[in-house]
Enzyme design. Structure first.
Site, PDB file in Angstrom:
ATOM      1  N   TYR A  33      39.354  95.428 -66.192  1.00  0.00           N
ATOM      2  CA  TYR A  33      40.140  94.529 -67.030  1.00  0.00           C
ATOM      3  C   TYR A  33      40.870  93.494 -66.200  1.00  0.00           C
ATOM      4  O   TYR A  33      40.949  93.608 -64.977  1.00  0.00           O
ATOM      5  CB  TYR A  33      41.118  95.317 -67.910  1.00  0.00           C
ATOM      6  CG  TYR A  33      42.345  95.860 -67.202  1.00  0.00           C
ATOM      7  CD1 TYR A  33      42.251  96.955 -66.341  1.00  0.00           C
ATOM      8  CD2 TYR A  33      43.591  95.289 -67.390  1.00  0.00           C
ATOM      9  CE1 TYR A  33      43.379  97.446 -65.715  1.00  0.00           C
ATOM     10  CE2 TYR A  33      44.722  95.782 -66.757  1.00  0.00           C
ATOM     11  CZ  TYR A  33      44.613  96.856 -65.916  1.00  0.00           C
ATOM     12  OH  TYR A  33      45.730  97.353 -65.282  1.00  0.00           O
ATOM     13  N   ARG A  52      38.567  88.023 -59.277  1.00  0.00           N
ATOM     14  CA  ARG A  52      38.790  89.472 -59.127  1.00  0.00           C
ATOM     15  C   ARG A  52      37.945  90.262 -60.124  1.00  0.00           C
ATOM     16  O   ARG A  52      37.452  91.347 -59.809  1.00  0.00           O
ATOM     17  CB  ARG A  52      40.269  89.820 -59.268  1.00  0.00           C
ATOM     18  CG  ARG A  52      40.509  91.304 -58.960  1.00  0.00           C
ATOM     19  CD  ARG A  52      41.972  91.662 -58.948  1.00  0.00           C
ATOM     20  NE  ARG A  52      42.591  91.369 -60.218  1.00  0.00           N
ATOM     21  CZ  ARG A  52      43.911  91.345 -60.422  1.00  0.00           C
ATOM     22  NH1 ARG A  52      44.749  91.571 -59.419  1.00  0.00           N
ATOM     23  NH2 ARG A  52      44.404  91.079 -61.605  1.00  0.00           N
ATOM     24  N   LYS A 151      40.030  96.974 -60.486  1.00  0.00           N
ATOM     25  CA  LYS A 151      40.987  96.993 -61.607  1.00  0.00           C
ATOM     26  C   LYS A 151      40.348  97.695 -62.805  1.00  0.00           C
ATOM     27  O   LYS A 151      39.893  97.057 -63.757  1.00  0.00           O
ATOM     28  CB  LYS A 151      41.407  95.554 -61.949  1.00  0.00           C
ATOM     29  CG  LYS A 151      42.670  95.470 -62.793  1.00  0.00           C
ATOM     30  CD  LYS A 151      43.252  94.086 -62.746  1.00  0.00           C
ATOM     31  CE  LYS A 151      44.381  93.883 -63.730  1.00  0.00           C
ATOM     32  NZ  LYS A 151      45.557  94.714 -63.514  1.00  0.00           N
TER      33      LYS A 151
HETATM   34  N1  PDD Z   1      48.809  94.930 -63.663  1.00  0.00           N
HETATM   35  N2  PDD Z   1      49.021  96.605 -58.864  1.00  0.00           N
HETATM   36  C1  PDD Z   1      48.649  97.240 -59.992  1.00  0.00           C
HETATM   37  C2  PDD Z   1      48.403  98.708 -59.941  1.00  0.00           C
HETATM   38  C3  PDD Z   1      48.491  96.510 -61.195  1.00  0.00           C
HETATM   39  O1  PDD Z   1      48.109  97.150 -62.315  1.00  0.00           O
HETATM   40  C4  PDD Z   1      48.769  95.123 -61.198  1.00  0.00           C
HETATM   41  C5  PDD Z   1      48.595  94.290 -62.446  1.00  0.00           C
HETATM   42  C6  PDD Z   1      49.165  94.506 -59.996  1.00  0.00           C
HETATM   43  C7  PDD Z   1      49.455  93.033 -59.913  1.00  0.00           C
HETATM   44  O2  PDD Z   1      48.275  92.271 -60.025  1.00  0.00           O
HETATM   45  P1  PDD Z   1      48.316  90.798 -60.627  1.00  0.00           P
HETATM   46  O3  PDD Z   1      49.333  90.047 -59.848  1.00  0.00           O
HETATM   47  O4  PDD Z   1      46.963  90.285 -60.395  1.00  0.00           O
HETATM   48  O5  PDD Z   1      48.710  90.927 -62.075  1.00  0.00           O
HETATM   49  C8  PDD Z   1      49.273  95.277 -58.847  1.00  0.00           C
HETATM   50  C9  PDD Z   1      48.575  94.196 -64.879  1.00  0.00           C
HETATM   51  C10 PDD Z   1      49.517  93.055 -65.080  1.00  0.00           C
HETATM   52  C11 PDD Z   1      48.561  95.164 -66.049  1.00  0.00           C
HETATM   53  O6  PDD Z   1      47.980  96.217 -65.867  1.00  0.00           O
HETATM   54  O7  PDD Z   1      49.069  94.849 -67.116  1.00  0.00           O
END
Ligand code: PDD
Length: 288
Positions: A33, A52, A151
């Site tokens: 996701y 990503r 992710k």
């Molecule tokens: N989460 N680390 C983890 C474990 C995450 O789930 C996320 C993002 C990040 C930060 O990544 P980014 O800057 O690309 O959003 C780091 C998203 C926001 C979520 O699960 O809602």
């Protein structure tokens, strides 16, 4: 709510959207996701999220459901159809519906990937009251799998971490590895600031390669701030001048308490506050 959502090629009212019980996203968390923020009706860091997503799909040998151009059109269509000014778009790609349950991946020539997108309205993304007072985190053991750089939708342990934090009267949790070093937050990357230096864990399979992290480190370097990409312990974080987290939904969020220790003055510090301002300003300028 009566959103228009996207499901496998169709734009539908959310109550009419359907996914099969045999979809591998549902049965196996065999899905990846992305979450992209929208400010002023425009997408923030969209190219990074697309890149990503490609990487996550590649690491899992999952076929791609759409080109980057198509993904952009779908995101924009959802923003328009739902009248999103400030909010988020959630995108999920699954390995699809093989019509039964089986551990083996289905043949991608036969089973097409599934794709779902929906919007979330978040009027306080920028004027978030949490950013003005700072959040409290607790530290918990990192019990997730070893490929946190992908992710995936395997978010049960991060959800449990969030609940442990709530139970403890805090806002979020920071994961700590068996070596005593902080990996990241439940849904964000973690940072400390000491003597003007911004310290955050280096990229590896241990953490998600945050798109916001990449942007914030770039802006920090442009603003002549010193960045050290290395791991740190909870003890070091508790003794830091500032702490903060970054994510697509929180932007730059100050952390003012870790377990029972107040960080710095107990208020959002100048580095996190400035980085948040720069991030919002630059992201708005580059939004598409
Ligand atoms: N989460 N680390 C983890 C474990 C995450 O789930 C996320 C993002 C990040 C930060 O990544 P980014 O800057 O690309 O959003 C780091 C998203 C926001 C979520 O699960 O809602």
């Amino acid at each position: 709510m009566n959103r228009i959502v996207y499901v496998n090629g169709d734009y539908l009212p959310e109550g009419e959207a359907r996914v099969s019980v045999f979809d591998r996203g549902f049965l196996m968390a065999d899905a990846v996701y992305e979450v992209t923020s929208v400010l002023g009706g425009k997408l923030i860091d969209f190219a990074g999220h697309c890149a990503r997503l490609r990487r996550s799909l590649g690491e899992l040998d999952m076929p791609s459901p759409a080109s980057d151009d198509d993904l952009l059109s779908i995101h924009r269509e959802l923003v328009a159809r739902n009248g999103i000014v400030d909010g988020q778009i959630y995108l999920q790609v699954t390995r699809g519906n093989p019509g039964d349950r089986d551990f083996a991946f289905p043949d991608p020539a036969i089973v097409a990937p599934g794709m779902v997108l929906f919007t979330q309205v978040k009027p306080n993304l920028v004027e978030n009251p949490d950013a003005k007072r700072g959040i409290a985190v607790i530290s918990i053991p990192d019990m997730r799998w070893g490929r946190r750089d992908i992710k995936t939708t395997q978010l049960l342990y991060p959800s449990m971490g969030k609940m442990m934090a709530k139970k403890a009267g805090a806002d979020d949790a920071w994961f700590v590895g068996e070596d005593g070093l902080v990996t990241e937050g439940t849904s964000n990357n973690a940072y400390i600031v000491k003597d003007g230096r911004i310290i955050t864990r280096a990229l590896s399979n241990d953490i998600l390669h945050g798109i916001t992290r990449a942007a914030v480190l770039r802006f920090a370097a442009e603003a002549q701030m010193v960045v050290e990409e290395r791991s740190f312990t909870i003890a070091e974080a508790e003794a830091a001048d500032e702490a903060f987290v970054t994510s697509a939904s929180a932007f730059v969020m100050p952390v003012v308490k870790i377990d029972d220790s107040v960080v710095g003055t107990g208020k959002p510090g100048p580095v996190a506050t400035r980085l948040r301002e720069i991030y919002v300003e630059e992201s708005r300028k580059a939004a598409i």
